[in-house]
Design an enzyme around this catalytic site. Structure first.
Site, PDB file in Angstrom:
ATOM      1  CG  HIS A  91      -1.953  -1.037   1.339  1.00 29.12           C
ATOM      2  ND1 HIS A  91      -2.939  -1.086   2.075  1.00 29.12           N
ATOM      3  CD2 HIS A  91      -2.164  -2.198   0.517  1.00 29.12           C
ATOM      4  CE1 HIS A  91      -3.675  -2.186   1.819  1.00 29.12           C
ATOM      5  NE2 HIS A  91      -3.346  -2.597   0.727  1.00 29.12           N
ATOM      6  CB  ILE A  98       0.770   6.187   2.611  1.00 31.55           C
ATOM      7  CG1 ILE A  98       1.935   6.593   2.784  1.00 31.55           C
ATOM      8  CG2 ILE A  98       0.166   5.217   3.672  1.00 31.55           C
ATOM      9  CD1 ILE A  98       2.205   7.097   4.039  1.00 31.55           C
ATOM     10  CB  CYS A  99      -3.248   3.063  -0.758  1.00 37.26           C
ATOM     11  SG  CYS A  99      -4.737   2.605  -0.994  1.00 37.26           S
ATOM     12  CG  LEU A 100      -3.844   4.412   6.304  1.00 40.26           C
ATOM     13  CD1 LEU A 100      -4.240   2.975   6.549  1.00 40.26           C
ATOM     14  CD2 LEU A 100      -2.793   4.772   7.222  1.00 40.26           C
TER      15      LEU A 100
END
Length: 161
Positions: A91, A98-100
């Site tokens: 991620h 950041i894929c959050l």
């Protein structure tokens, strides 16, 4: 025509300043485990060292996180990016994005820099493999010219990593 992709450099609102001063003071008294704030004189942009948790794929590895706060923080999420080279993670893109979900759609003004850091460390700690996202090359290519991760329409589909 000018690009609006760079994060806003406007001065923080009084609410944002007060909130960040409070968070910084709390951080200095009780920093989250695995994180170290590098002191500078810019309240709007924090540099934080992140050390991987013991017993995880990232144990004893240190990465640098750049956190920039929008003018109307905490009503809007901060922008958090790993300074390349960031950790190899499903991620985390090679450009540091950041894929959050809490950094975007699931942000709440009740969250703090500490809670964001703890969520990032938890995401790192739960990873079963050190690898880039499957669409890393395409995504990074589309982010040229300093595009912010906040301009991305993220698709949060993997809650196992």
């Amino acid at each position: 025509m000018t690009s609006s992709s760079a994060p806003s450099r406007k001065a923080l609102s009084k609410i944002a300043c007060n909130r960040l001063q409070k968070e910084l003071t709390e951080w200095q008294v009780n920093p989250p485990t695995g994180f170290r704030h590098k002191v500078n004189d810019n309240l709007q942009k924090w540099t934080i060292d992140v050390t991987g948790a013991p017993g995880t794929l990232y144990a004893n590895e240190t990465y640098q996180l750049q956190v920039e706060f929008p003018v109307n923080y905490p009503m809007e999420a901060p922008q958090a990016i790993f300074v390349p080279p960031g950790p190899l993670h499903p991620h985390i893109y090679s450009n540091g994005h950041i894929c959050l979900d809490i950094l975007y759609d699931s942000w709440s003004p009740a969250m703090t820099v500490s809670s964001v850091c703890i969520s990032i460390l938890s995401m790192l700690s739960s990873s079963p493999a050190k690898e880039r996202p499957a669409d890393n090359d395409r995504y990074v290519k589309n982010c040229k010219n300093g595009r912010s991760p906040k301009e991305t329409r993220w698709w949060f589909h993997d809650d196992k990593v």
